[in-house]
Design an enzyme around this catalytic site. Sequence first.
Site, short mmCIF file in Angstrom:
data_model
loop_
_atom_site.label_atom_id
_atom_site.label_comp_id
_atom_site.label_asym_id
_atom_site.label_seq_id
_atom_site.Cartn_x
_atom_site.Cartn_y
_atom_site.Cartn_z
N GLU A 1 -8.36 89.26 43.12
CA GLU A 1 -7.98 88.48 44.29
C GLU A 1 -9.19 88.07 45.13
OE1 GLU A 1 -6.04 86.21 46.33
OE2 GLU A 1 -4.50 87.60 45.58
N GLY B 1 -26.78 83.77 57.98
CA GLY B 1 -26.30 84.56 56.87
C GLY B 1 -25.15 83.94 56.11
N GLU C 1 -27.30 81.61 51.08
CA GLU C 1 -28.33 82.41 50.43
C GLU C 1 -29.69 81.72 50.56
OE1 GLU C 1 -27.74 85.30 49.16
OE2 GLU C 1 -25.54 85.27 49.10
N LYS D 1 -14.38 79.13 41.07
CA LYS D 1 -13.10 79.53 41.67
C LYS D 1 -11.96 78.64 41.19
CE LYS D 1 -15.58 81.20 45.74
NZ LYS D 1 -15.96 80.91 47.14
N THR E 1 -22.76 94.06 51.16
CA THR E 1 -21.91 93.67 52.28
C THR E 1 -20.44 93.97 52.01
OG1 THR E 1 -23.44 91.91 52.91
CG2 THR E 1 -21.19 91.74 53.72
N VAL E 2 -19.92 93.51 50.87
CA VAL E 2 -18.51 93.71 50.56
C VAL E 2 -18.24 95.16 50.17
CG1 VAL E 2 -16.59 93.01 49.08
CG2 VAL E 2 -18.23 91.30 49.92
#
Length: 438
Positions: A133, A191, A194, A209, A17-18
């Site tokens: 980032e 979506g 998961e 994070k 996806t990314v």
Amino acid sequence: MSESLRTVNVGLIGLGTVGGGVARLIKSHHDEYLAAYGIDLKLTRACALAWEQAEAAGIEREAFTSDWHDVVTDPAVDIVVELIGGEHPTTEIFTTAFENGKHVVSANKALLAEEGLALFQKAASKGRILRYEASVAGAVPVVEALRTSLAGNRISSLMGILNGTSNYILSEMTSNGLDFDVALKQAQQLGYAEADPTLDIDGHDAAHKLTLLIRLAYGVNYPYTAMPVRGIRGMSSLDIALAREFGYRIKLIAQVRERREPGQDDGKVRLEAGVFPALVPYTVLLARVGGVYNAVRVSGNACGSLFFHGRGAGDLPTAGAVLADLMAVARDENPHNTGYACDDLPRASIVPPAEWRSRYYVRVMVEDEPGVLRDLAGCMADQGVSMAQVIQRTDEGKGVPLVFMTHETTEEAMSTALQRTLDTGMLRQPAVYFRVLD
């Protein structure tokens, strides 16, 4: 062409996806990058498990490979973008790229949180850049803000909503009255979650994070394994509704704040850090962050309070953060990868969770009998916990819900008091309790 024109070749590993979003942005914004920065950004190599993924992302056949070694050892590649996640072979991708003189851009928060210091040190030893980032809050540029824009501040606290899946579930439970299991299933169908949502709903994604943000904000290593983490699995719609009656919304919060002891003058800062569900006043901006959005509030001695808000996931929001890192590396911006001159950061001085102080929301299920509230208050008082506000509900078959808000107390006192009420047989089931943010 201008003599200042530079060609920068990118090797992309991972076309999900990314990764697909990154490939599309490099192609569609090529002319803008050239005009604004004088950089001819080219996607030279791309790695995926199957050609069909590359074809869908618009990759030319001659640029495609199914072997990541072809990308990190290609002499033409200047920057490697890693977007496959996990620990292996990503650790080998990073180290091999550095050995071959490549810079690395990644969104791999789990690897960077758990093994980041070793990778930062490896990059520094080879004079390479490691930027990340996109690993925190998607399109929200909080990593760069902490690394550069806020470097002149002493950060006193940082808190945020760092996981879109959990935030979506809590938002649906709050706004539409859904039960947890229904909201989770809906998130999976859309979506947003998961098939195995463990990392998201149990709080570990947010903890990864937060670990990265602590390094940038305080210049210390707060080990991920030392961080207390509590997720939202099995959150009750009853607590969602009752919190609203008190004027709060329940959110999964990642928080770090400094704690200086009274009279302390050695300059040493102890940190409270963790991930936990908490009641947030509905008037506070964090309480109004809905759906899959992320938000971070940073407080510093010079800047005051700043609020960052935006899309925390998705192909283009996250891909845009990757491209920001790519352009920074291409412009030869070479800040220290950890945000500090020393990549070997000292271990944080950690405040044990038992010493944390907070107000609490507590729900207990008790028998509808005279004297129950008196006995419960007595157990609380024995541990120095006092009630500030109480709500009693009608019998729901499993006992009477008794809900109260406490004055500020320690986590140790709160948990000890509630365990005593359970041990004495006062409760029909273990108490539910959450911190209250002011």
